[in-house]
Design a protein around this motif. Sequence first.
Motif, mmCIF file in Angstrom:
data_model
loop_
_atom_site.group_PDB
_atom_site.id
_atom_site.type_symbol
_atom_site.label_atom_id
_atom_site.label_comp_id
_atom_site.label_asym_id
_atom_site.label_seq_id
_atom_site.Cartn_x
_atom_site.Cartn_y
_atom_site.Cartn_z
ATOM 1 N N VAL A 1 0.837 -1.202 0.000
ATOM 2 C CA VAL A 1 0.000 0.000 0.000
ATOM 3 C C VAL A 1 0.868 1.247 0.000
ATOM 4 O O VAL A 1 0.584 2.232 -0.687
ATOM 5 C CB VAL A 1 -0.950 -0.012 1.224
ATOM 6 C CG1 VAL A 1 -1.715 1.308 1.323
ATOM 7 C CG2 VAL A 1 -1.937 -1.166 1.121
ATOM 8 N N HIS A 2 1.982 1.217 0.764
ATOM 9 C CA HIS A 2 2.901 2.360 0.818
ATOM 10 C C HIS A 2 3.403 2.733 -0.573
ATOM 11 O O HIS A 2 3.549 3.920 -0.901
ATOM 12 C CB HIS A 2 4.086 2.037 1.729
ATOM 13 C CG HIS A 2 3.880 2.463 3.155
ATOM 14 N ND1 HIS A 2 3.624 3.764 3.517
ATOM 15 C CD2 HIS A 2 3.861 1.752 4.310
ATOM 16 C CE1 HIS A 2 3.479 3.841 4.823
ATOM 17 N NE2 HIS A 2 3.612 2.629 5.340
ATOM 18 N N ARG B 1 1.904 2.328 -3.449
ATOM 19 C CA ARG B 1 0.851 2.847 -4.326
ATOM 20 C C ARG B 1 0.211 4.127 -3.805
ATOM 21 O O ARG B 1 -0.370 4.888 -4.572
ATOM 22 C CB ARG B 1 -0.250 1.796 -4.487
ATOM 23 C CG ARG B 1 0.199 0.507 -5.126
ATOM 24 C CD ARG B 1 -0.930 -0.509 -5.093
ATOM 25 N NE ARG B 1 -2.153 0.019 -5.677
ATOM 26 C CZ ARG B 1 -3.353 -0.557 -5.538
ATOM 27 N NH1 ARG B 1 -3.465 -1.668 -4.802
ATOM 28 N NH2 ARG B 1 -4.412 -0.030 -6.101
ATOM 29 N N ALA B 2 0.296 4.375 -2.498
ATOM 30 C CA ALA B 2 -0.476 5.454 -1.888
ATOM 31 C C ALA B 2 0.183 6.805 -2.097
ATOM 32 O O ALA B 2 1.410 6.920 -2.123
ATOM 33 C CB ALA B 2 -0.657 5.183 -0.399
ATOM 34 N N ASP B 3 -0.643 7.826 -2.228
ATOM 35 C CA ASP B 3 -0.163 9.206 -2.262
ATOM 36 C C ASP B 3 -0.591 9.938 -0.991
ATOM 37 O O ASP B 3 -0.697 11.155 -0.975
ATOM 38 C CB ASP B 3 -0.710 9.938 -3.493
ATOM 39 C CG ASP B 3 -2.224 9.890 -3.577
ATOM 40 O OD1 ASP B 3 -2.840 9.241 -2.701
ATOM 41 O OD2 ASP B 3 -2.779 10.490 -4.509
ATOM 42 N N LEU C 1 0.319 7.171 5.624
ATOM 43 C CA LEU C 1 -0.356 6.049 6.260
ATOM 44 C C LEU C 1 0.226 5.825 7.651
ATOM 45 O O LEU C 1 1.427 5.592 7.806
ATOM 46 C CB LEU C 1 -0.211 4.782 5.412
ATOM 47 C CG LEU C 1 -0.829 3.502 5.991
ATOM 48 C CD1 LEU C 1 -2.326 3.698 6.213
ATOM 49 C CD2 LEU C 1 -0.574 2.315 5.083
ATOM 50 N N MET D 1 -8.159 -0.479 2.888
ATOM 51 C CA MET D 1 -7.062 0.170 2.161
ATOM 52 C C MET D 1 -7.430 0.402 0.692
ATOM 53 O O MET D 1 -7.055 1.426 0.114
ATOM 54 C CB MET D 1 -5.795 -0.685 2.260
ATOM 55 C CG MET D 1 -5.123 -0.671 3.638
ATOM 56 S SD MET D 1 -4.516 0.973 4.093
ATOM 57 C CE MET D 1 -5.847 1.562 5.125
ATOM 58 N N LEU E 1 -7.387 3.982 -1.193
ATOM 59 C CA LEU E 1 -6.635 4.228 -2.425
ATOM 60 C C LEU E 1 -7.533 4.725 -3.552
ATOM 61 O O LEU E 1 -7.149 5.611 -4.325
ATOM 62 C CB LEU E 1 -5.916 2.945 -2.861
ATOM 63 C CG LEU E 1 -4.744 2.473 -1.969
ATOM 64 C CD1 LEU E 1 -4.314 1.069 -2.345
ATOM 65 C CD2 LEU E 1 -3.568 3.427 -2.088
ATOM 66 N N ASP F 1 -9.796 8.577 7.951
ATOM 67 C CA ASP F 1 -9.076 9.361 6.945
ATOM 68 C C ASP F 1 -9.665 10.767 6.908
ATOM 69 O O ASP F 1 -10.747 11.017 7.444
ATOM 70 C CB ASP F 1 -9.154 8.701 5.558
ATOM 71 C CG ASP F 1 -10.567 8.633 4.998
ATOM 72 O OD1 ASP F 1 -11.210 9.697 4.910
ATOM 73 O OD2 ASP F 1 -11.024 7.540 4.644
#
Length: 772
Positions: A642-643, A645-647, A650, A676, A680, A705
Amino acid sequence: MVLKTLKNNWLWLAISTYLILGCYLLYVTYSTPFLGIKLKEENGQWLVIEPYSEGWANSQGISTGDTIVEVDGEDINENKKYDPIIRVAKELTLLKQGKQLLHIQIDVMDNPEQLLYTLILPACFYLLSLVISIFLYYKQENSSLINLLILFILTVSLAYVSIGASGRLDSVGTVVNRSSMILCLVLLIHFLRNYFLFLHLKWLLIYNIKIIYVVPIMIAVLSFFGIVYPSLNPLFSNLTLWLFFILSVIIFAVLGIGYLKYKTPQLKVVLLSIIIPFLPFLFLFALPEMIFQMHILTGEVCSFFLMLIPYSFICTQLTERIFDMEYFITRLRHYFNFSFVFTIWLLMGLYWLTDLSFSRMTEIFFFTFFSLIALFYIKEKIDYHKRKILFSTKGDYIHRLYTTVDSIGRVVKIEDLLEKFVQEIVSHLEIKHVYVLTYDLQTHQMTSTSPSKKYTQNQINEILLENLSLGDIKKTEHFYIAFIHQDVNYKRILIVDHNKSIYLKEEELLWLELLLLYLNNFIENTKMVEDLLEQLKHMKEADKSQLPWLNKLLWLRFEQEKYQLAQELHDTVLQEQLHIAREMDVFIHTKRTTDIHMNLTKIHDHMIASLNDLRGYCENLKPPLLDTLGLNAALEKFIQKVHKRADFVLIYTIDRLYLEDERLNLIIYRLFQELMNNALKHSHANTVEIHLLETEDGFEINYSDDGVGCKMDDIIVSDSMGIRGMQERVQAFNGKFSIKTDVGEGMSIRIKVVEENHTHSMATKGPTLSRE
């Protein structure tokens, strides 16, 4: 807390500005009489060519051709302020055509018609707009639509109220009138932009509405210039009218094209709500004034129609979200009838007992009539808030119905349900002889909840011959009869012996009727549960065909999962493989021997990417580390993916859990995947937090979030963002699922699961989708 303070501050700032400006503008209108007498200069003399109000001019003896000599004690030639119109004055001296000198003292009250349009109606609208704006703010949650509607109402009201002061050339009135005329249309465009987005329609104009706010600011600046250079005022007034016309056309075009394109009834209602009030102002005042420098109707009269716009929005678009308009109208009609009848009765008594005049009787009628209507409304509100002390538990039938339904609803068998029902009736109605008769339609036998009570054959025939529908209660010679329930096997009837001495009141009969409706539903639901438990009890492992509905449900569920997986593979991996096959085909049949290595490298990269996608699907279907290294290792690896792909930032914590049921490890992993993936794909957040916490009897997952969020109603009615899937997984293990979200306020989800071996009490409860 800071956001809530800001939301409160903007309202009170707007209301404070509204109150200050409105009071000032109304004071200017009241304190200075408006004349509007048009003049023409001939040989150094100013002649009257057209009075603003002919009725007032005739009553004062002013006619066309009279010469104005002095205004407020000053010579007309020395006072350039009135060139070429006398707008305001308290004293006039004029020379009649017969050379007679006429002195006129002018008071605001001299012209009732003008007073109505420039003071009374604006003042009423001013107060009404203030009350409605405060009501909207406190009645409805602070959404952008409501906030814009409040600002729109206040701005339209200021534009209307400032007409009188602007016509008197008051500096503040002129600035407020011109800028608010344009600002209200800009706010309307802003409102429509948000309304289109609320309806999930594509907005047809620029999205950055803030740019349009430059227009009213520009008009306000030019109006200040008009104060310094009065000769520019006619130019700025024409510019304001042209901008008003252009913005109105833009609004009509957006709504018209939007309706033709999307055919939504909401846009049609909004379009009609705007067009109808705008037409008189545009075609009877604005356009004639811009083109011919004359008008058909005055601005005050035409502007009154514009006041209908904000209230048409309230009535047509927001009543269901803010208040029940139909309910209030119905109550008003109900109170109107009572008040009218009593007022007429009172006046008849006063006429008979006294010798009051007709005018005094009329005053008493209106005062009494409206006072009674207000009294009924106030009494209804007070009675509701004091309902707990106005009625005893015995006399409060709504409370009794609630407690009875709650008591009956705890029973799980039909026989126990009927006995409990009888006990509740005996307890609440204080009647001893109450029974439920069950008639077997196959054997024609009658059984009763009280075996000691015997009925004669005539009484049984009398009971069975009564043609009653659900909820009907009928009084016979010996007892009250009520139909409870009937299926293919049994007919159930309630018997209440009255012994010709007991009479049930209307409130008691209504309570009993409602209770019968609830009991019928309870019996139906209980029968379904009993049938289901019976089927499950006798189901054999070797013969699952005994539950065809269960087989069908499972088959449909498996087919749905297979369809989704096939669709995803078709759209990703299969397309990638087809692309590689085409590349290989071209490569095989090519005659060029150059760039072989580069082409092979490109095909190899495509194959690696396709394999990685396929590996990802396999890992989603069966997490590779979950069985070998455990839950924590599998979650850590998933978080690392996830790290990449994520912007967003987290933040996470993962406690080490010691769960006896290993299936819970897979459930936790799937919940992390859903949460998640939602972050995303949908959240657009800057920061996301997820925490897996150990509890004494299970585990807890907290997710939050700061993203765009969504409406709770959208989640409840649809299967959006995987929420329904997570809820079903939690439900399978008797967990609790709660969610809190709103548009622009992010999302927070809390999941708590207790292992079954710790407690059995939760087995009777499913998860709830709650609004924290």
